[in-house]
Design a protein around this motif. Sequence first.
Motif, PDB file in Angstrom:
ATOM      1  N   SER A 168     -31.040  20.530  30.551  1.00  0.00           N
ATOM      2  CA  SER A 168     -32.001  19.687  29.833  1.00  0.00           C
ATOM      3  C   SER A 168     -31.354  18.360  29.456  1.00  0.00           C
ATOM      4  O   SER A 168     -30.151  18.282  29.194  1.00  0.00           O
ATOM      5  CB  SER A 168     -32.521  20.395  28.578  1.00  0.00           C
ATOM      6  N   ILE A 169     -32.168  17.345  29.457  1.00  0.00           N
ATOM      7  CA  ILE A 169     -31.736  16.019  29.018  1.00  0.00           C
ATOM      8  C   ILE A 169     -32.867  15.415  28.191  1.00  0.00           C
ATOM      9  O   ILE A 169     -34.038  15.501  28.567  1.00  0.00           O
ATOM     10  CB  ILE A 169     -31.381  15.111  30.217  1.00  0.00           C
ATOM     11  N   GLU A 170     -32.523  14.867  27.052  1.00  0.00           N
ATOM     12  CA  GLU A 170     -33.531  14.253  26.183  1.00  0.00           C
ATOM     13  C   GLU A 170     -32.957  12.998  25.544  1.00  0.00           C
ATOM     14  O   GLU A 170     -31.748  12.882  25.312  1.00  0.00           O
ATOM     15  CB  GLU A 170     -33.986  15.226  25.094  1.00  0.00           C
ATOM     16  N   GLY A 171     -33.804  12.043  25.301  1.00  0.00           N
ATOM     17  CA  GLY A 171     -33.390  10.803  24.671  1.00  0.00           C
ATOM     18  C   GLY A 171     -34.452  10.309  23.716  1.00  0.00           C
ATOM     19  O   GLY A 171     -35.609  10.745  23.758  1.00  0.00           O
ATOM     20  N   ASN A 185     -29.037  13.332  24.587  1.00  0.00           N
ATOM     21  CA  ASN A 185     -28.468  14.670  24.525  1.00  0.00           C
ATOM     22  C   ASN A 185     -28.608  15.364  25.883  1.00  0.00           C
ATOM     23  O   ASN A 185     -29.703  15.398  26.455  1.00  0.00           O
ATOM     24  CB  ASN A 185     -29.156  15.498  23.439  1.00  0.00           C
ATOM     25  N   ILE A 186     -27.496  15.898  26.385  1.00  0.00           N
ATOM     26  CA  ILE A 186     -27.481  16.620  27.656  1.00  0.00           C
ATOM     27  C   ILE A 186     -26.845  17.976  27.412  1.00  0.00           C
ATOM     28  O   ILE A 186     -25.776  18.070  26.806  1.00  0.00           O
ATOM     29  CB  ILE A 186     -26.674  15.859  28.728  1.00  0.00           C
ATOM     30  N   ASN A 201     -22.637  21.011  26.108  1.00  0.00           N
ATOM     31  CA  ASN A 201     -23.533  20.195  25.286  1.00  0.00           C
ATOM     32  C   ASN A 201     -22.844  18.875  24.952  1.00  0.00           C
ATOM     33  O   ASN A 201     -21.700  18.863  24.488  1.00  0.00           O
ATOM     34  CB  ASN A 201     -23.913  20.931  24.001  1.00  0.00           C
ATOM     35  N   ARG A 202     -23.531  17.768  25.193  1.00  0.00           N
ATOM     36  CA  ARG A 202     -22.987  16.441  24.892  1.00  0.00           C
ATOM     37  C   ARG A 202     -24.085  15.608  24.250  1.00  0.00           C
ATOM     38  O   ARG A 202     -25.194  15.504  24.779  1.00  0.00           O
ATOM     39  CB  ARG A 202     -22.487  15.753  26.161  1.00  0.00           C
ATOM     40  N   GLU A 218     -19.281  16.664  21.646  1.00  0.00           N
ATOM     41  CA  GLU A 218     -19.258  17.504  22.827  1.00  0.00           C
ATOM     42  C   GLU A 218     -18.858  18.929  22.456  1.00  0.00           C
ATOM     43  O   GLU A 218     -18.061  19.144  21.537  1.00  0.00           O
ATOM     44  CB  GLU A 218     -18.286  16.968  23.879  1.00  0.00           C
ATOM     45  N   ASN A 219     -19.412  19.878  23.192  1.00  0.00           N
ATOM     46  CA  ASN A 219     -19.102  21.277  22.935  1.00  0.00           C
ATOM     47  C   ASN A 219     -19.118  22.046  24.258  1.00  0.00           C
ATOM     48  O   ASN A 219     -20.063  21.948  25.040  1.00  0.00           O
ATOM     49  CB  ASN A 219     -20.127  21.870  21.967  1.00  0.00           C
ATOM     50  N   TYR A 220     -18.044  22.800  24.512  1.00  0.00           N
ATOM     51  CA  TYR A 220     -17.942  23.617  25.718  1.00  0.00           C
ATOM     52  C   TYR A 220     -17.584  25.045  25.299  1.00  0.00           C
ATOM     53  O   TYR A 220     -16.721  25.243  24.454  1.00  0.00           O
ATOM     54  CB  TYR A 220     -16.843  23.104  26.665  1.00  0.00           C
TER      55      TYR A 220
END
Length: 230
Positions: A168-171, A185-186, A201-202, A218-220
């Motif tokens: 998902s990608i949102e702006g 947000n991606i 998540n970025r 960022e989160n991995y």
Amino acid sequence: YNIGKKGSYRKVYSDNGYYFEYVDKNDPLVSNELKEEAVYSPARPIKLPSSKNFYHTSLIYKPSNKFNVNGEFAISNFDRNIASSLDDENNIGSALNLSMRRIIDLQNFGKTILWTGIRSSSKNFRPVVRDREVEFKRKWNLKSDTTVGEKIIEAGIDYSLNNNFDFSIEGGHLKSFEANSNRLNIKSNFDLFNNITFNFNRENIRSILPRNENWIRENYTLGYKWITYS
């Protein structure tokens, strides 16, 4: 009642409790220390008589389970003091909220969801209940979640494939009298071989107001699920 520097009485404590003593701030013989303690006045503030009226209407258009449009419009009329006509021209405010959601079925290639939303409110609009999401302040990098006169535009794409992969990608853009922020947000989730998972998540925020600053979060995560057979 404590009214600050304009007070003429100070609180004096005794064995039986306390009492209020008058302090003449114009007397040069009175010390500055006593004058600073004189913050009380023999008065009590009276709550102003106010009124608030709220009018709301909504519309839902859903021709199928894969497409819908929602709309809301509201008007508030808040008079801080009905006993006075001062600033009555600022009593009325309005707000608009529009959103659209479209589901595209790609058969064996998964499913895609397209969505967008527009939200705006005038400077004088006053909601009757909290209308902010919990993460609103952090989401837009704001000083508080009580912005007024705002306009928000958001859009996003969500894609999923057989519960094994989603992306998902949102702006969005927020502009008000107090803030000006952009966000992107991606995020993505992988599920490989039913026991290995990877999440990404970025989030990127760029703010001009209330402070000119940018930040990235960022989160991995990588996980493994043990599978036993019996």
